[in-house]
Design a protein around this motif. Structure first.
Motif, PDB file in Angstrom:
ATOM      1  N   ARG A 131      41.772  35.773  35.413  1.00 37.82           N
ATOM      2  CA  ARG A 131      41.985  35.568  33.974  1.00 37.82           C
ATOM      3  C   ARG A 131      41.030  34.510  33.438  1.00 37.82           C
ATOM      4  O   ARG A 131      40.383  34.693  32.417  1.00 37.82           O
ATOM      5  CB  ARG A 131      43.444  35.143  33.740  1.00 37.82           C
ATOM      6  CG  ARG A 131      43.843  35.033  32.291  1.00 37.82           C
ATOM      7  CD  ARG A 131      45.319  34.612  32.143  1.00 37.82           C
ATOM      8  NE  ARG A 131      46.217  35.399  32.953  1.00 37.82           N
ATOM      9  CZ  ARG A 131      46.938  34.917  33.970  1.00 37.82           C
ATOM     10  NH1 ARG A 131      46.888  33.640  34.304  1.00 37.82           N
ATOM     11  NH2 ARG A 131      47.732  35.704  34.663  1.00 37.82           N
TER      12      ARG A 131
ATOM     13  N   ASN B 291      38.199  36.149  31.290  1.00 35.45           N
ATOM     14  CA  ASN B 291      38.880  36.222  30.002  1.00 35.45           C
ATOM     15  C   ASN B 291      39.583  37.574  29.796  1.00 35.45           C
ATOM     16  O   ASN B 291      39.486  38.184  28.738  1.00 35.45           O
ATOM     17  CB  ASN B 291      37.895  35.931  28.854  1.00 35.45           C
ATOM     18  CG  ASN B 291      38.626  35.581  27.581  1.00 35.45           C
ATOM     19  OD1 ASN B 291      39.734  35.050  27.616  1.00 35.45           O
ATOM     20  ND2 ASN B 291      38.009  35.891  26.455  1.00 35.45           N
ATOM     21  N   VAL B 292      40.249  38.024  30.850  1.00 38.83           N
ATOM     22  CA  VAL B 292      41.030  39.259  30.810  1.00 38.83           C
ATOM     23  C   VAL B 292      42.467  38.871  31.150  1.00 38.83           C
ATOM     24  O   VAL B 292      42.707  38.200  32.150  1.00 38.83           O
ATOM     25  CB  VAL B 292      40.510  40.279  31.854  1.00 38.83           C
ATOM     26  CG1 VAL B 292      41.406  41.506  31.913  1.00 38.83           C
ATOM     27  CG2 VAL B 292      39.073  40.682  31.541  1.00 38.83           C
ATOM     28  N   GLN B 293      43.418  39.247  30.312  1.00 32.63           N
ATOM     29  CA  GLN B 293      44.821  38.961  30.596  1.00 32.63           C
ATOM     30  C   GLN B 293      45.246  39.785  31.809  1.00 32.63           C
ATOM     31  O   GLN B 293      45.026  40.989  31.848  1.00 32.63           O
ATOM     32  CB  GLN B 293      45.695  39.300  29.396  1.00 32.63           C
ATOM     33  CG  GLN B 293      45.477  38.378  28.221  1.00 32.63           C
ATOM     34  CD  GLN B 293      45.679  36.923  28.608  1.00 32.63           C
ATOM     35  OE1 GLN B 293      46.692  36.546  29.182  1.00 32.63           O
ATOM     36  NE2 GLN B 293      44.690  36.096  28.309  1.00 32.63           N
ATOM     37  N   ALA B 294      45.828  39.129  32.807  1.00 33.03           N
ATOM     38  CA  ALA B 294      46.238  39.818  34.030  1.00 33.03           C
ATOM     39  C   ALA B 294      47.595  39.282  34.451  1.00 33.03           C
ATOM     40  O   ALA B 294      47.744  38.093  34.685  1.00 33.03           O
ATOM     41  CB  ALA B 294      45.205  39.598  35.130  1.00 33.03           C
ATOM     42  N   GLY B 295      48.587  40.175  34.507  1.00 32.81           N
ATOM     43  CA  GLY B 295      49.939  39.755  34.852  1.00 32.81           C
ATOM     44  C   GLY B 295      50.464  40.486  36.069  1.00 32.81           C
ATOM     45  O   GLY B 295      49.970  41.555  36.432  1.00 32.81           O
TER      46      GLY B 295
ATOM     47  N   GLN C 128      40.853  44.463  28.367  1.00 26.13           N
ATOM     48  CA  GLN C 128      41.331  43.176  27.870  1.00 26.13           C
ATOM     49  C   GLN C 128      42.617  42.748  28.557  1.00 26.13           C
ATOM     50  O   GLN C 128      42.948  41.580  28.611  1.00 26.13           O
ATOM     51  CB  GLN C 128      41.574  43.250  26.351  1.00 26.13           C
ATOM     52  CG  GLN C 128      40.312  43.520  25.556  1.00 26.13           C
ATOM     53  CD  GLN C 128      39.292  42.416  25.762  1.00 26.13           C
ATOM     54  OE1 GLN C 128      39.568  41.249  25.524  1.00 26.13           O
ATOM     55  NE2 GLN C 128      38.103  42.777  26.241  1.00 26.13           N
ATOM     56  N   ARG C 129      43.364  43.747  29.063  1.00 30.06           N
ATOM     57  CA  ARG C 129      44.640  43.487  29.728  1.00 30.06           C
ATOM     58  C   ARG C 129      44.742  44.326  30.997  1.00 30.06           C
ATOM     59  O   ARG C 129      44.402  45.505  30.990  1.00 30.06           O
ATOM     60  CB  ARG C 129      45.815  43.876  28.832  1.00 30.06           C
ATOM     61  CG  ARG C 129      45.971  43.050  27.592  1.00 30.06           C
ATOM     62  CD  ARG C 129      47.281  43.407  26.879  1.00 30.06           C
ATOM     63  NE  ARG C 129      47.572  42.558  25.767  1.00 30.06           N
ATOM     64  CZ  ARG C 129      47.910  41.284  25.843  1.00 30.06           C
ATOM     65  NH1 ARG C 129      47.984  40.693  26.990  1.00 30.06           N
ATOM     66  NH2 ARG C 129      48.169  40.581  24.761  1.00 30.06           N
ATOM     67  N   ILE C 130      45.282  43.682  32.033  1.00 28.99           N
ATOM     68  CA  ILE C 130      45.543  44.375  33.290  1.00 28.99           C
ATOM     69  C   ILE C 130      46.947  43.982  33.728  1.00 28.99           C
ATOM     70  O   ILE C 130      47.303  42.798  33.721  1.00 28.99           O
ATOM     71  CB  ILE C 130      44.518  43.990  34.380  1.00 28.99           C
ATOM     72  CG1 ILE C 130      43.116  44.419  33.943  1.00 28.99           C
ATOM     73  CG2 ILE C 130      44.886  44.618  35.720  1.00 28.99           C
ATOM     74  CD1 ILE C 130      42.005  43.947  34.863  1.00 28.99           C
ATOM     75  N   ALA C 131      47.743  44.977  34.094  1.00 26.21           N
ATOM     76  CA  ALA C 131      49.110  44.730  34.568  1.00 26.21           C
ATOM     77  C   ALA C 131      49.216  45.221  36.007  1.00 26.21           C
ATOM     78  O   ALA C 131      48.905  46.375  36.303  1.00 26.21           O
ATOM     79  CB  ALA C 131      50.118  45.467  33.695  1.00 26.21           C
TER      80      ALA C 131
ATOM     81  N   ASP D  17      45.092  49.192  33.400  1.00 29.72           N
ATOM     82  CA  ASP D  17      44.268  48.455  32.437  1.00 29.72           C
ATOM     83  C   ASP D  17      44.176  49.215  31.122  1.00 29.72           C
ATOM     84  O   ASP D  17      44.485  50.401  31.054  1.00 29.72           O
ATOM     85  CB  ASP D  17      42.876  48.141  33.015  1.00 29.72           C
ATOM     86  CG  ASP D  17      41.961  49.347  33.129  1.00 29.72           C
ATOM     87  OD1 ASP D  17      41.768  50.074  32.130  1.00 29.72           O
ATOM     88  OD2 ASP D  17      41.401  49.566  34.220  1.00 29.72           O
ATOM     89  N   ASP D  18      43.779  48.483  30.087  1.00 32.11           N
ATOM     90  CA  ASP D  18      43.650  49.076  28.753  1.00 32.11           C
ATOM     91  C   ASP D  18      42.183  49.337  28.409  1.00 32.11           C
ATOM     92  O   ASP D  18      41.822  49.369  27.247  1.00 32.11           O
ATOM     93  CB  ASP D  18      44.292  48.165  27.698  1.00 32.11           C
ATOM     94  CG  ASP D  18      43.568  46.835  27.547  1.00 32.11           C
ATOM     95  OD1 ASP D  18      42.650  46.545  28.356  1.00 32.11           O
ATOM     96  OD2 ASP D  18      43.906  46.076  26.628  1.00 32.11           O
TER      97      ASP D  18
END
Length: 175
Positions: free
Chosen positions: A50, A54-58, A96-99, A115-116
């Motif tokens: 992250r 700068n990629v949201q990763a949860g 931008q987002r990875i779960a 991912d998105d």
């Protein structure tokens, strides 16, 4: 004019190389170990990912999933699969987002990475062969654990990578 174009291209190559070196260093220091349990290692890796990209990763982990039931081999294979999937997302998807999620169902543990990003056509990737070495690496690691890989993606719709492995992970006999 040509010199400017070449400098722009060179700057792009250097940026990509710098990102690859940062990823390599991140990969080296983040692996699970007796000092850093499996899910703690993944959380730490996602935190670094992250801040570096700068990629949201949860991460979501099912409550009934005991990380101590993962053999050291299974931990390493899942971790390397995660690294490869995140590397692919960073390099190709502009996500931008990875779960990341771990769940247990019907005698199998499932790790999903969604991912998105821009997505791709998995059928085309299978035909392309060598240019998608990372996906083949993920498939081989899943099969090494007696599991399988499923990829759902489409251009413009992100990507879902799912690895399912028998659970509890069967211990191998040591000779």
């Amino acid at each position: 004019h040509t010199a400017r174009a070449q400098l722009t291209r060179l700057a792009g190559v250097l940026q990509a190389a710098h990102a690859d070196v940062r990823e390599y260093i991140l990969n080296l220091r983040a692996a699970p170990s007796p000092q850093q349990p499996f899910f703690a290692a993944i959380r730490h890796y996602l935190d670094d990912f992250r801040s570096n990209y700068n990629v949201q990763a949860g991460l979501t982990v099912a409550a009934e999933l005991d990380e101590e039931r993962f053999s050291p081999e299974a931990q390493m294979q899942f971790f390397r699969i995660l690294q490869e999937a995140l590397s692919n997302a960073r390099k190709h998807s502009r996500a931008q987002r990875i779960a990341v999620a771990f769940a247990v169902a019907e005698g199998r543990v499932r790790m999903s990475i969604e991912d998105d990003g821009c997505g791709f056509d998995p059928a085309h990737a299978a035909l392309a062969g060598g240019s998608h070495f990372g996906l083949e690496s993920i498939r081989a690691r899943a099969e090494e654990l007696g599991g399988d890989l499923r990829i759902e993606s489409a251009p413009g719709r992100g990507t879902l990578v799912v690895v399912e492995v028998p659970w509890p992970y069967p211990a191998r006999e040591v000779y």
